[in-house]
Design a protein around this motif. Structure first.
Motif, PDB file in Angstrom:
ATOM      1  N   GLN A 429      13.763 -11.447 -27.307  1.00 19.36           N
ATOM      2  CA  GLN A 429      13.595 -10.948 -28.658  1.00 19.36           C
ATOM      3  C   GLN A 429      13.434 -12.056 -29.698  1.00 19.36           C
ATOM      4  O   GLN A 429      13.108 -11.772 -30.854  1.00 19.36           O
ATOM      5  CB  GLN A 429      14.799 -10.072 -29.032  1.00 19.36           C
ATOM      6  N   ASP A 430      13.643 -13.325 -29.287  1.00 23.51           N
ATOM      7  CA  ASP A 430      13.523 -14.431 -30.245  1.00 23.51           C
ATOM      8  C   ASP A 430      12.186 -15.153 -30.157  1.00 23.51           C
ATOM      9  O   ASP A 430      11.990 -16.164 -30.839  1.00 23.51           O
ATOM     10  CB  ASP A 430      14.657 -15.436 -30.006  1.00 23.51           C
ATOM     11  N   VAL A 431      11.272 -14.646 -29.336  1.00 28.09           N
ATOM     12  CA  VAL A 431       9.994 -15.346 -29.139  1.00 28.09           C
ATOM     13  C   VAL A 431       9.227 -15.474 -30.450  1.00 28.09           C
ATOM     14  O   VAL A 431       8.744 -16.565 -30.803  1.00 28.09           O
ATOM     15  CB  VAL A 431       9.147 -14.616 -28.080  1.00 28.09           C
ATOM     16  N   ASP A 432       9.088 -14.386 -31.224  1.00 22.60           N
ATOM     17  CA  ASP A 432       8.325 -14.437 -32.477  1.00 22.60           C
ATOM     18  C   ASP A 432       8.989 -15.358 -33.492  1.00 22.60           C
ATOM     19  O   ASP A 432       8.311 -16.120 -34.199  1.00 22.60           O
ATOM     20  CB  ASP A 432       8.190 -13.028 -33.064  1.00 22.60           C
ATOM     21  N   ALA A 433      10.310 -15.309 -33.571  1.00 20.51           N
ATOM     22  CA  ALA A 433      11.022 -16.175 -34.518  1.00 20.51           C
ATOM     23  C   ALA A 433      10.832 -17.642 -34.153  1.00 20.51           C
ATOM     24  O   ALA A 433      10.679 -18.505 -35.041  1.00 20.51           O
ATOM     25  CB  ALA A 433      12.502 -15.815 -34.536  1.00 20.51           C
ATOM     26  N   ALA A 435       8.204 -18.905 -32.572  1.00 18.21           N
ATOM     27  CA  ALA A 435       6.823 -19.259 -32.915  1.00 18.21           C
ATOM     28  C   ALA A 435       6.704 -19.568 -34.409  1.00 18.21           C
ATOM     29  O   ALA A 435       6.016 -20.522 -34.806  1.00 18.21           O
ATOM     30  CB  ALA A 435       5.882 -18.122 -32.516  1.00 18.21           C
ATOM     31  N   GLN A 436       7.365 -18.783 -35.247  1.00 14.02           N
ATOM     32  CA  GLN A 436       7.346 -19.048 -36.679  1.00 14.02           C
ATOM     33  C   GLN A 436       8.069 -20.359 -37.011  1.00 14.02           C
ATOM     34  O   GLN A 436       7.646 -21.088 -37.914  1.00 14.02           O
ATOM     35  CB  GLN A 436       7.999 -17.882 -37.421  1.00 14.02           C
ATOM     36  N   SER A 439       5.633 -23.162 -36.322  1.00 17.60           N
ATOM     37  CA  SER A 439       4.573 -23.230 -37.333  1.00 17.60           C
ATOM     38  C   SER A 439       5.100 -23.746 -38.670  1.00 17.60           C
ATOM     39  O   SER A 439       4.382 -24.437 -39.405  1.00 17.60           O
ATOM     40  CB  SER A 439       3.948 -21.839 -37.527  1.00 17.60           C
ATOM     41  N   PRO A 457       8.168 -18.893 -26.577  1.00 17.74           N
ATOM     42  CA  PRO A 457       6.701 -18.825 -26.597  1.00 17.74           C
ATOM     43  C   PRO A 457       6.084 -19.609 -25.449  1.00 17.74           C
ATOM     44  O   PRO A 457       6.680 -20.544 -24.906  1.00 17.74           O
ATOM     45  CB  PRO A 457       6.351 -19.447 -27.955  1.00 17.74           C
TER      46      PRO A 457
END
Length: 484
Positions: A429-433, A435-436, A439, A457
């Protein structure tokens, strides 16, 4: 008579031998993830002044012990492992004490040497784990209980209970050793000791041990936290649905027993493991029940459980070696020739089994098959971190983002590097966080250590500096430079 005269110096020398032999190159093995959990939890306790931080792990006293040394103030891994070794000294002293009570000074000498040159304790006793710390407290309880063979003392019962409480506080899976006082009153002491005096001794030992544990649990519960149930659910069934039909299945018990024999044969060698088991049988035949009972009942409790880790057997292996030491002591006391032969035999075992283990590099460590994967080839392993650290130390670093399960291992292995360990949960569940986070940190001197894992990621922005494929099979590590 000569040995007895030199007993104080001899006992101190044996303890120093154990400490010196084990202290050398103590930080050479890469950090295992459970070690970093203990160190990091202690760090949070000191930072937040919150003594119940991490209470649900069921290892609170171990975490407190490490926090006392504040390992993150200098070399975290070395300090924490040295603290483990200091705690282990209590267990060694207890084993030596039982050896002397049971078989004289030769019993103490044989017990100390077998424990010192046990490759099993050399490996697990030098890692910053809860098992060596809790095991030392159990062995101390075993010693105070064994003194019932010489005297009935309320102080011994009191200390036995306190040590059992400390053991469970250090790691919850030592609960079965609360049977030690019962084994003592059933098997130790002269027949003339009345049932009333035995019951009094047992009542003090269990009353103190269980009373302190109940008080601790109530205090924790009053804060809305959990110490027992969460840890027990993992220890008993790995949090799977409990099914009594499979929990007590013969197939599970025999399978776990087979894994134990395989692992311990790898550490001790099959002949020495066979000698230890033979020694246990000899004590049983001679109706010296205390040590066999203190060994077999807790081992059975371990075998019926679902999680099986070789490090759970710190105390059983110590008791088996102690049983072997008592048999060897009887042989050594027969004559000078027998004593010399006994010492030579222990020396040969140390040279053939312990020494190759002690001098091997971490990559070549002759671990048993059942432990190779866990300690070298999974994302819990610290292998590959040295290569990452060496690469980073050659560069101008502003920030290192550790997108790997054992990120704290990287941070503690290289305390001078500015390593940030973001939250990584094993459900993805922390993959998107993450990635941000990558970036948002595109800048010169910022690097990402990315593990080949479904929890993070698949890639990071920037340039790939290097990839590390460890020969032991741990997931690949990729180092990214986030310079725009």
């Amino acid at each position: 008579m000569t040995l007895r005269r030199w007993y104080p110096l001899l006992s101190a020398g044996l303890l120093l031998l154990f400490f010196g032999v084990n202290l050398g190159s103590i930080s050479r093995f890469p950090p295992f993830i459970d070690e970093t959990v203990h160190i990091y939890t202690g760090e949070l306790i000191v930072r937040n002044l919150s003594p119940l931080e991490g209470i649900n792990l069921g290892r609170q006293f171990t975490v407190w012990w490490f926090a006392l040394f504040q390992p993150t103030a200098s070399d975290p891994l070395w300090v924490a492992r040295a603290a483990t070794l200091i705690a282990a000294l209590v267990g060694v002293a207890a084993v030596m004490g039982i050896g002397r009570l049971a078989a004289g000074t030769w019993g103490m000498v044989c017990a100390a040497l077998l424990y010192t040159f046990s490759a099993y304790h050399f490996f697990f006793g030098r890692l910053a784990l809860a098992d060596p710390v809790s095991g030392a407290a159990v062995l101390a309880a075993l010693y105070f209980a064994y003194r019932l063979s010489r005297r009935v003392s309320a102080w011994d019962a009191l200390l036995c209970g306190i040590c059992l409480f400390c053991a469970v506080g250090a790691k919850i899976n030592t609960l079965p050793y609360y049977g030690i006082p019962l084994a003592a009153v059933l098997t130790l002491g002269e027949r003339r000791i009345t049932l009333r005096r035995r019951a009094m001794w047992l009542g003090i030992a269990l009353g103190v041990g269980l009373g302190l544990l109940a008080a601790f649990v109530l205090v924790v519960r009053s804060r809305g936290l959990d110490f027992l149930s969460n840890s027990l659910s993992l220890a008993v069934s790995a949090r799977a649905d409990f099914d009594s039909r499979t929990f007590f299945s013969l197939d599970r018990i025999l399978g776990n027993a087979g894994l134990t024999v395989e692992a311990l044969s790898g550490y001790l060698s099959p002949p020495v493991l066979g000698l230890c088991l033979l020694a246990v049988i000899i004590l049983i035949v001679r109706r010296r029940w205390f040590l066999p009972l203190s060994l077999l009942a807790p081992v059975f409790a371990l075998w019926i459980n679902l999680p099986q880790e070789t490090r759970f057997f710190i105390v059983p292996v110590a008791i088996m070696l102690l049983c072997a030491a008592l048999v060897l002591a009887e042989i050594a006391r027969r004559s000078r020739f027998a004593a010399v032969v006994t010492l030579i035999g222990v020396g040969v075992w140390a040279a053939l089994v312990w020494l190759p283990f002690a001098v091997a590099t971490p990559a070549d460590l002759p671990l048993p098959r059942v432990d190779i994967t866990q300690y070298t080839g999974t994302d819990a392993s610290g292998f590959g971190l040295d290569a990452v650290g060496a690469e980073l130390n050659e560069r101008e670093i502003q920030l290192v983002i550790g997108a790997l399960s054992n990120c704290q291992g990287l941070r503690y292995r290289f305390p001078d590097l500015p390593v940030n360990c973001p939250l990584i949960r094993p459900n993805g569940q922390d993959v998107d966080a993450l990635a941000q986070l990558f970036s948002g940190n595109r800048a010169a001197g910022v690097y990402v250590v990315l593990e080949a894992s479904p929890y993070v990621p698949t890639s990071a922005p920037g340039k790939i500096v290097t990839t590390i494929d460890d020969a032991h099979g741990r997931p690949r590590l990729t180092l990214y430079d986030l310079t725009p």
